[in-house]
Write a protein that holds these residues in place. Structure first.
Motif, PDB file in Angstrom:
ATOM      1  N   SER A 199       0.828  -1.202   0.000  1.00  0.00           N
ATOM      2  CA  SER A 199       0.000   0.000   0.000  1.00  0.00           C
ATOM      3  C   SER A 199       0.867   1.258   0.000  1.00  0.00           C
ATOM      4  O   SER A 199       0.591   2.217  -0.717  1.00  0.00           O
ATOM      5  CB  SER A 199      -0.929   0.009   1.219  1.00  0.00           C
ATOM      6  N   PHE A 200       1.929   1.242   0.793  1.00  0.00           N
ATOM      7  CA  PHE A 200       2.853   2.372   0.839  1.00  0.00           C
ATOM      8  C   PHE A 200       3.525   2.568  -0.523  1.00  0.00           C
ATOM      9  O   PHE A 200       3.604   3.681  -1.040  1.00  0.00           O
ATOM     10  CB  PHE A 200       3.901   2.157   1.930  1.00  0.00           C
ATOM     11  N   ALA A 201       3.991   1.475  -1.111  1.00  0.00           N
ATOM     12  CA  ALA A 201       4.654   1.561  -2.418  1.00  0.00           C
ATOM     13  C   ALA A 201       3.698   2.098  -3.481  1.00  0.00           C
ATOM     14  O   ALA A 201       4.078   2.939  -4.298  1.00  0.00           O
ATOM     15  CB  ALA A 201       5.192   0.192  -2.825  1.00  0.00           C
ATOM     16  N   LEU A 202       2.460   1.643  -3.458  1.00  0.00           N
ATOM     17  CA  LEU A 202       1.486   2.127  -4.425  1.00  0.00           C
ATOM     18  C   LEU A 202       1.183   3.604  -4.196  1.00  0.00           C
ATOM     19  O   LEU A 202       1.011   4.356  -5.155  1.00  0.00           O
ATOM     20  CB  LEU A 202       0.214   1.287  -4.356  1.00  0.00           C
ATOM     21  N   VAL A 216       0.627  -2.337 -10.783  1.00  0.00           N
ATOM     22  CA  VAL A 216      -0.243  -3.476 -11.068  1.00  0.00           C
ATOM     23  C   VAL A 216       0.502  -4.799 -10.867  1.00  0.00           C
ATOM     24  O   VAL A 216       0.012  -5.705 -10.191  1.00  0.00           O
ATOM     25  CB  VAL A 216      -0.822  -3.385 -12.505  1.00  0.00           C
ATOM     26  N   GLY A 217       1.693  -4.911 -11.450  1.00  0.00           N
ATOM     27  CA  GLY A 217       2.440  -6.173 -11.377  1.00  0.00           C
ATOM     28  C   GLY A 217       3.021  -6.445 -10.010  1.00  0.00           C
ATOM     29  O   GLY A 217       2.604  -7.378  -9.320  1.00  0.00           O
ATOM     30  N   LEU A 218       3.998  -5.634  -9.608  1.00  0.00           N
ATOM     31  CA  LEU A 218       4.705  -5.874  -8.341  1.00  0.00           C
ATOM     32  C   LEU A 218       3.782  -5.743  -7.132  1.00  0.00           C
ATOM     33  O   LEU A 218       3.650  -6.678  -6.337  1.00  0.00           O
ATOM     34  CB  LEU A 218       5.890  -4.926  -8.195  1.00  0.00           C
ATOM     35  N   CYS A 219       3.143  -4.592  -6.984  1.00  0.00           N
ATOM     36  CA  CYS A 219       2.285  -4.388  -5.808  1.00  0.00           C
ATOM     37  C   CYS A 219       1.060  -5.296  -5.839  1.00  0.00           C
ATOM     38  O   CYS A 219       0.615  -5.780  -4.798  1.00  0.00           O
ATOM     39  CB  CYS A 219       1.847  -2.926  -5.710  1.00  0.00           C
ATOM     40  N   GLY A 220       0.530  -5.549  -7.033  1.00  0.00           N
ATOM     41  CA  GLY A 220      -0.622  -6.436  -7.152  1.00  0.00           C
ATOM     42  C   GLY A 220      -0.311  -7.856  -6.702  1.00  0.00           C
ATOM     43  O   GLY A 220      -1.133  -8.516  -6.068  1.00  0.00           O
ATOM     44  N   ALA A 221       0.877  -8.324  -7.034  1.00  0.00           N
ATOM     45  CA  ALA A 221       1.265  -9.682  -6.630  1.00  0.00           C
ATOM     46  C   ALA A 221       1.798  -9.722  -5.204  1.00  0.00           C
ATOM     47  O   ALA A 221       1.691 -10.744  -4.531  1.00  0.00           O
ATOM     48  CB  ALA A 221       2.310 -10.235  -7.587  1.00  0.00           C
ATOM     49  N   LEU A 222       2.374  -8.625  -4.753  1.00  0.00           N
ATOM     50  CA  LEU A 222       2.905  -8.569  -3.386  1.00  0.00           C
ATOM     51  C   LEU A 222       1.778  -8.560  -2.366  1.00  0.00           C
ATOM     52  O   LEU A 222       1.827  -9.268  -1.363  1.00  0.00           O
ATOM     53  CB  LEU A 222       3.784  -7.321  -3.216  1.00  0.00           C
ATOM     54  N   THR A 223       0.774  -7.760  -2.605  1.00  0.00           N
ATOM     55  CA  THR A 223      -0.337  -7.662  -1.661  1.00  0.00           C
ATOM     56  C   THR A 223      -1.361  -8.743  -1.963  1.00  0.00           C
ATOM     57  O   THR A 223      -1.405  -9.292  -3.053  1.00  0.00           O
ATOM     58  CB  THR A 223      -0.998  -6.274  -1.746  1.00  0.00           C
TER      59      THR A 223
END
Length: 117
Positions: free
Chosen positions: A44-47, A64-71
């Motif tokens: 959430s912070f990164a986004l 979309v890619g990194l944060c979507g898969a991380l969260t």
């Protein structure tokens, strides 16, 4: 090309989520799902940081890619349900309220840092 950016970001985010969750569980064994909590707040912070400064390509790769898969909303939901089902209703409530408050706070902080920059 856009789908490739999402795939590359997700290829990093998903293993990062898994490894982070395992590392946290190994160091802090608890009924509370700290690993999921941490990756959701960090994502959430990164986004929030990306919200005001990224190009369309960076948003696809990192947002979309990194944060979507991380969260992970599904894991959050399942772990909350399991806590409730196992009788840890206080932990379940803390997970919902803490995750929501910390996630929104992290996005806000990321946006504010970006705006101040």
């Amino acid at each position: 090309m856009n789908w490739l950016l999402v795939i590359v970001g997700a290829a990093v985010g998903a293993p990062l989520r898994h490894l982070t969750d395992r590392a946290i569980r190994a160091r802090h064994p608890s009924a509370f799902p700290w690993g999921t909590f941490v990756v959701n707040v960090v994502g959430s912070f990164a986004l929030g940081l990306l919200a005001g400064v990224s190009s369309a390509e960076a948003h696809l790769l990192l947002g979309v890619g990194l944060c979507g898969a991380l969260t992970t909303y599904s894991t959050f939901s399942y772990e909350t349900w399991k806590l409730y089902e196992d009788g840890a209703k206080g932990y379940a409530a803390a997970n919902v309220t803490g995750s929501l408050a910390a996630g929104l706070g992290a996005v806000w902080l990321g946006v504010e840092i970006t705006a101040a920059w």
